[in-house]
Scaffold this motif. Sequence first.
Motif, short mmCIF file in Angstrom:
data_model
loop_
_atom_site.label_atom_id
_atom_site.label_comp_id
_atom_site.label_asym_id
_atom_site.label_seq_id
_atom_site.Cartn_x
_atom_site.Cartn_y
_atom_site.Cartn_z
N ARG A 90 0.84 -1.18 0.00
CA ARG A 90 0.00 0.00 0.00
C ARG A 90 0.88 1.23 0.00
N ASP A 91 0.64 2.14 -0.95
CA ASP A 91 1.33 3.42 -0.93
C ASP A 91 0.85 4.19 0.29
N ILE A 92 1.79 4.82 0.97
CA ILE A 92 1.47 5.68 2.10
C ILE A 92 2.21 7.00 1.92
N ALA A 93 1.76 8.02 2.62
CA ALA A 93 2.47 9.30 2.59
C ALA A 93 3.82 9.11 3.27
N PRO A 94 4.89 9.70 2.71
CA PRO A 94 6.20 9.55 3.36
C PRO A 94 6.19 9.94 4.83
N ASP A 95 5.35 10.91 5.21
CA ASP A 95 5.31 11.29 6.63
C ASP A 95 4.50 10.30 7.48
N ALA A 96 3.95 9.27 6.85
CA ALA A 96 3.25 8.21 7.58
C ALA A 96 4.17 7.03 7.90
N LEU A 97 5.44 7.11 7.49
CA LEU A 97 6.40 6.07 7.86
C LEU A 97 6.56 6.07 9.37
N PRO A 98 6.83 4.90 9.97
CA PRO A 98 7.03 4.86 11.42
C PRO A 98 8.15 5.81 11.87
N GLU A 99 8.03 6.31 13.09
CA GLU A 99 8.99 7.29 13.62
C GLU A 99 10.42 6.77 13.57
N THR A 100 10.63 5.49 13.86
CA THR A 100 11.98 4.92 13.84
C THR A 100 12.62 5.07 12.47
N THR A 141 22.86 14.38 -3.36
CA THR A 141 21.61 14.84 -2.77
C THR A 141 20.68 13.64 -2.75
N ILE A 142 19.76 13.65 -1.80
CA ILE A 142 18.83 12.53 -1.66
C ILE A 142 17.44 13.10 -1.37
N GLU A 143 16.46 12.57 -2.06
CA GLU A 143 15.09 13.03 -1.87
C GLU A 143 14.18 11.82 -1.70
N LEU A 144 13.37 11.84 -0.63
CA LEU A 144 12.38 10.79 -0.39
C LEU A 144 11.23 11.02 -1.38
N THR A 145 11.04 10.07 -2.29
CA THR A 145 10.04 10.26 -3.36
C THR A 145 8.80 9.39 -3.20
N GLY A 146 8.83 8.42 -2.28
CA GLY A 146 7.65 7.58 -2.08
C GLY A 146 7.81 6.65 -0.90
N ALA A 147 6.69 6.11 -0.45
CA ALA A 147 6.72 5.18 0.68
C ALA A 147 5.60 4.15 0.51
N GLN A 148 5.86 2.95 1.00
CA GLN A 148 4.87 1.88 0.97
C GLN A 148 4.92 1.12 2.28
N ARG A 149 3.76 0.59 2.65
CA ARG A 149 3.69 -0.40 3.72
C ARG A 149 3.46 -1.73 3.03
N THR A 150 4.39 -2.67 3.24
CA THR A 150 4.30 -3.95 2.53
C THR A 150 3.97 -5.11 3.45
N GLY A 151 3.72 -4.82 4.71
CA GLY A 151 3.37 -5.85 5.69
C GLY A 151 3.25 -5.20 7.05
N THR A 152 2.93 -5.98 8.05
CA THR A 152 2.72 -5.45 9.39
C THR A 152 3.94 -4.70 9.90
N THR A 153 5.12 -5.22 9.63
CA THR A 153 6.36 -4.60 10.12
C THR A 153 7.32 -4.29 8.97
N HIS A 154 6.80 -4.22 7.75
CA HIS A 154 7.65 -4.02 6.57
C HIS A 154 7.24 -2.75 5.83
N TYR A 155 8.26 -1.93 5.54
CA TYR A 155 8.04 -0.65 4.85
C TYR A 155 9.12 -0.45 3.80
N VAL A 156 8.79 0.31 2.77
CA VAL A 156 9.74 0.69 1.73
C VAL A 156 9.73 2.20 1.61
N ALA A 157 10.92 2.80 1.64
CA ALA A 157 11.08 4.24 1.40
C ALA A 157 11.92 4.38 0.14
N THR A 158 11.35 4.98 -0.89
CA THR A 158 12.05 5.13 -2.17
C THR A 158 12.70 6.51 -2.21
#
Length: 119
Positions: free
Chosen positions: A7-17, A70-87
């Motif tokens: 599921r695509d999520i907003a980058p600011d919805a990534l877990p705090e850690t 330079t690095i820019e966060l361009t997307g985020a996904q939740r791929t499981g209960t404890t799994h996330y992807v930050a592109t």
Amino acid sequence: MQDHHPRDIAPDALPETITRYLKAHHARDTATAVAAFTGDATVVDDGRTYEGTAAIERWLNRSAGEFTYTIELTGAQRTGTTHYVATHHLEGDFPGGTVDLRYQFTLRDDLVARLVIEP
């Protein structure tokens, strides 16, 4: 366990850690970045595996000085209960000059247990 419907999520919805790790890594704040990992964490980057916080700290210190970029966060996904992807989109003086990388996080006890970085 990963699910088959990321599921695509907003980058600011990534877990705090994850957010704390990414900000610290970008700021080259190795101590704060390492503190986001479990003691037995594993990082896989550029075909190499780093196990444990001492190895991860050496990897962070080496990668921080190896290239300028330079690095820019361009997307985020939740791929499981404890799994996330930050592109991230990177541009710099490394071979090829630009790349999009997927930072694939596995969390355990609100810390990063595994991080795999790959295109």
